[in-house]
Design an enzyme around this catalytic site. Structure first.
Site, PDB file in Angstrom:
ATOM      1  N   LYS A  65       2.195 -61.069  74.479  1.00 35.38           N
ATOM      2  CA  LYS A  65       2.018 -60.024  73.458  1.00 35.38           C
ATOM      3  C   LYS A  65       2.672 -60.383  72.118  1.00 35.38           C
ATOM      4  O   LYS A  65       2.181 -60.018  71.061  1.00 35.38           O
ATOM      5  CB  LYS A  65       2.593 -58.694  73.957  1.00 35.38           C
ATOM      6  CG  LYS A  65       1.889 -58.129  75.188  1.00 35.38           C
ATOM      7  CD  LYS A  65       0.897 -57.090  74.801  1.00 35.38           C
ATOM      8  CE  LYS A  65      -0.068 -56.661  75.881  1.00 35.38           C
ATOM      9  NZ  LYS A  65       0.420 -56.568  77.253  1.00 35.38           N
ATOM     10  N   GLU A 114       0.734 -48.416  70.042  1.00 39.24           N
ATOM     11  CA  GLU A 114       0.598 -47.723  71.319  1.00 39.24           C
ATOM     12  C   GLU A 114       1.136 -48.652  72.394  1.00 39.24           C
ATOM     13  O   GLU A 114       1.170 -49.863  72.208  1.00 39.24           O
ATOM     14  CB  GLU A 114      -0.878 -47.414  71.591  1.00 39.24           C
ATOM     15  CG  GLU A 114      -1.687 -48.555  72.235  1.00 39.24           C
ATOM     16  CD  GLU A 114      -1.832 -49.809  71.370  1.00 39.24           C
ATOM     17  OE1 GLU A 114      -1.738 -49.687  70.136  1.00 39.24           O
ATOM     18  OE2 GLU A 114      -2.017 -50.903  71.925  1.00 39.24           O
ATOM     19  N   SER A 144       0.302 -64.665  82.180  1.00 35.58           N
ATOM     20  CA  SER A 144       0.460 -63.936  80.918  1.00 35.58           C
ATOM     21  C   SER A 144       1.867 -63.381  80.705  1.00 35.58           C
ATOM     22  O   SER A 144       2.279 -63.166  79.569  1.00 35.58           O
ATOM     23  CB  SER A 144      -0.562 -62.794  80.848  1.00 35.58           C
ATOM     24  OG  SER A 144      -0.501 -61.989  82.010  1.00 35.58           O
TER      25      SER A 144
END
Ligand SMILES: *Cc1c(COP(=O)(O)O)cnc(C)c1O
Length: 393
Positions: A89, A111, A377
């Site tokens: 991210k 969000e 990830s």
């Protein structure tokens, strides 16, 4: 076949920018400027310096020998779990905060579901000294306390959202509402390849550093810059987009994406959006989404909060419908089994989301000469409570 967004942000029939009138100005401004800024030398220098010195890139491409032996192929893991803040991210939030600064924005909103994107956003806001408001479903606030505390320690304001079933979809609605009331000074950092154009394309470009590195690393390790298979999990689709970006037009490379089947595709408790979804509009883009025949969103379910979303990025809807990508639905149980398998074979505890990509391995038919790159990830620290529940049984 073309896999890039066109001028209006469409991938085939999916994408676009379906936004309320009040956001037209700021979304249009972003559409007009994002490419110019992202492709500028100044941006590229700052972005890559931060990725190297702050995030810790390049992330390793690790040949997992015992896992390879188990599945009869040469499996490499792309280690996004080793990034600062524990997942891919941060690649995206670093890029978007630089963009926000260069556009003169003074307030950041985001969000978050599990809190990974919220933490990555709060982190770059601390770094750049910008105020940050993170919208998070009240249920997720209760389930993900460590990440809530991290965001608060980083200086962000976390706003619990009490509409809907109080999870990611509802947090996104609330962030869009905030954006509508502050369109001129506020930059909305979206956490995945979703939302109105240009977000899906912008986030895919910012995550494409993953496949740019895979190319170089494979060239060095294998003497050729492409694998036979790429594998990744999909929630909204950002780590998958980053993993496949520079290989989209290379038909030698087979793409397999794993979505969350939850308790099973037909169980009524699932987040297998591509298997179950139909065309519709959610959060500003036309894509596949889980909905009733009269267009009400069906609440998704997955054991993994990061995959628990009723929509999917428009690029991924296009990759699935055009046949470029194979989509497998991996259940909670298969993901848990895969997480324990990776831990015991390789000493790597993956995030529950990443465990869905690993859970797709038993469904694959490999040749022993195949080179496989699977993106891990994120790391599993945030999921220890869930793993421990299974460990006791
Ligand atoms: C958020 C998250 C995902 C899902 O998001 P994508 O945009 O589909 O990548 C997957 N893995 C981890 C570790 C995450 O934090």
């Amino acid at each position: 076949m073309n896999y890039q967004a066109n001028k209006q942000g469409f991938y085939g029939e999916f994408g676009g920018a379906y936004i309320p009138e009040i956001l037209y100005g700021c979304v249009h401004e972003l559409q007009q400027t994002y490419l110019q800024i992202i492709e500028s030398k100044e941006f590229q220098t700052e972005y890559h310096e931060l990725l190297r010195d702050y995030v810790g890139r390049p992330s390793p491409l690790y040949h997992a020998k015992r896992l390879s032996e188990r599945y009869g192929a040469k499996i490499y893991l792309k280690r996004e779990d080793l990034n600062h803040t524990g997942a891919h991210k941060i690649n995206n939030t670093i890029g978007q905060i630089l963009l926000a600064q260069k556009m003169g924005k003074t307030r950041i909103i985001a969000e978050t579901g599990a809190g990974q994107h919220g933490v990555a956003t709060a982190t770059v806001c601390a770094l750049m000294n910008l105020p940050c408001v993170v919208y998070m479903g009240k249920l997720d606030v209760e389930r993900q306390q460590p990440n809530v505390k991290k965001m608060e320690m980083l200086g962000a304001t976390v706003v619990p959202v009490t509409s809907g079933n109080m999870t990611l979809k509802d947090a996104t609605n609330e962030a869009i509402r905030d954006w509508c009331s502050h369109p001129s000074d506020t930059f909305y950092i979206i956490g995945s390849t979703v939302g109105p154009h240009p977000y899906p394309d912008m986030v895919a470009r910012l995550q494409s550093v993953i496949s740019a590195e895979i190319k170089e690393q494979l060239q060095e390790k294998e003497g050729r810059s492409y694998p036979d298979h790429l594998m990744a999990c999909v929630g909204g689709g950002s780590n998958a987009a980053g993993t496949v970006y520079h290989y989209l037009d290379d038909e030698r490379v087979k793409i397999t994406l794993a979505e969350a089947a939850g308790k099973g595709i037909d169980s009524g408790e699932s987040a297998a959006t591509i298997h179950l979804g139909t065309e519709g509009i959610i959060h500003g883009s036309r894509t596949l989404l889980m909905q009733t025949p009269d267009g009400q969103i069906v609440e998704p379910y997955s054991i993994s909060a990061g995959l628990d979303y009723p929509g999917i990025g428009p690029l991924h809807a296009h990759l699935a419908r055009s046949g470029r990508a194979q989509i497998l639905a991996v259940s909670d149980d298969e993901a848990i089994r895969a997480a324990f398998e990776l831990t015991q074979l390789e000493g790597i505890i993956p995030a529950l989301e990443s465990a869905h990509a690993l859970g797709a391995l038993p469904h694959m038919k490999f040749k022993t000469s195949d080179v496989v790159v699977l993106t891990v990830s994120g790391r599993g620290d945030k999921d220890m409570d869930t793993y421990l529940k299974y460990f006791k049984r």
